[in-house]
Write an enzyme that holds these catalytic residues in place. Sequence first.
Site, PDB file in Angstrom:
ATOM      1  CD  GLU A  48     -17.008  28.283   4.479  1.00  0.00           C
ATOM      2  OE1 GLU A  48     -16.793  29.309   3.807  1.00  0.00           O
ATOM      3  OE2 GLU A  48     -17.549  28.311   5.597  1.00  0.00           O
ATOM      4  CB  CYS A  79      -8.675  33.218   7.154  1.00  0.00           C
ATOM      5  SG  CYS A  79     -10.131  34.174   6.748  1.00  0.00           S
ATOM      6  NE  ARG A 117     -17.773  30.153   9.928  1.00  0.00           N
ATOM      7  CZ  ARG A 117     -18.701  29.619   9.125  1.00  0.00           C
ATOM      8  NH1 ARG A 117     -19.831  29.177   9.589  1.00  0.00           N
ATOM      9  NH2 ARG A 117     -18.468  29.541   7.834  1.00  0.00           N
ATOM     10  NE  ARG A 145     -18.510  35.264   3.039  1.00  0.00           N
ATOM     11  CZ  ARG A 145     -19.491  35.921   3.678  1.00  0.00           C
ATOM     12  NH1 ARG A 145     -19.625  37.224   3.553  1.00  0.00           N
ATOM     13  NH2 ARG A 145     -20.339  35.277   4.438  1.00  0.00           N
ATOM     14  CG  HIS A 180      -5.959  35.263   3.685  1.00  0.00           C
ATOM     15  ND1 HIS A 180      -6.035  33.907   3.475  1.00  0.00           N
ATOM     16  CD2 HIS A 180      -7.206  35.668   4.012  1.00  0.00           C
ATOM     17  CE1 HIS A 180      -7.272  33.500   3.660  1.00  0.00           C
ATOM     18  NE2 HIS A 180      -8.009  34.541   3.990  1.00  0.00           N
ATOM     19  CD  GLU A 182      -2.662  32.948   2.989  1.00  0.00           C
ATOM     20  OE1 GLU A 182      -2.303  33.493   4.054  1.00  0.00           O
ATOM     21  OE2 GLU A 182      -3.861  32.693   2.719  1.00  0.00           O
TER      22      GLU A 182
HETATM   23  N1  GLN Z   1     -15.561  32.814   6.101  1.00  0.00           N
HETATM   24  C1  GLN Z   1     -14.707  31.667   6.153  1.00  0.00           C
HETATM   25  C2  GLN Z   1     -15.152  30.694   7.221  1.00  0.00           C
HETATM   26  O1  GLN Z   1     -16.037  30.973   7.969  1.00  0.00           O
HETATM   27  C3  GLN Z   1     -13.263  32.057   6.368  1.00  0.00           C
HETATM   28  C4  GLN Z   1     -12.784  32.861   5.185  1.00  0.00           C
HETATM   29  C5  GLN Z   1     -11.347  32.633   4.834  1.00  0.00           C
HETATM   30  O2  GLN Z   1     -10.680  31.705   5.281  1.00  0.00           O
HETATM   31  N2  GLN Z   1     -10.865  33.458   3.933  1.00  0.00           N
HETATM   32  O3  GLN Z   1     -14.609  29.646   7.301  1.00  0.00           O
END
Ligand code: GLN
Length: 196
Positions: A48, A79, A117, A145, A180, A182
Amino acid sequence: MATAVLALQGAFVEHKRKLDQLGEPWFEIREKGDLDRDFDRLVLPGGESTTQGRLLRQEGLLEPLRQRIAAGLPVLATCAGLILLAARIQDQVEDGVARTEVRPERHLGTLDVTVVRNAYGRQLGSFRTQAELRGVGQVGMTFIRAPYISEVGPRARTLATVEGRVVAVRQGVQLALSFHPELEDDLRIHQLFCRL
Ligand code: GLN
């Protein structure tokens, strides 16, 4: 020398596993004292971005890391990590209209891109696909997300697009991905990073 893995929040364990598989030494960065150790590359994991940004500021890590990256420290950002690196951030709001927010003081801001985002909305929050990553080949891409890159500035270069949206860029030794790597059973992206 070692890879520093930002371990404030989010999906950092999976990156450590990938580095282990490559035989690359790593250690975690959780507080300012960790920056005294020697490292020659940095992983910014998913999670996040708002929380990670707040913790980076609280721990006094934001400015020293920004300076190291600006001075040429290789970075793999995935991400939320991509959001932390982006110079410009837009938030996707409920009616689908993104409003631009430039908040370099809150994030690292070293990557010449604009990110949106939570760009894929609630229902389509997570999906997996395959696409070409320039210099690597076809790779599996898991989006959770995820942000996408709505604008690539002149200093950055597009490495991958999915359905017309930019999902991977490189600027010098900063490698930033919406997805991702990983989570894939594939070491090629981490290998590329370790050779930067
Ligand atoms: N939605 C997240 C953000 O705004 C990012 C999502 C993720 O790292 N899988 O930080």
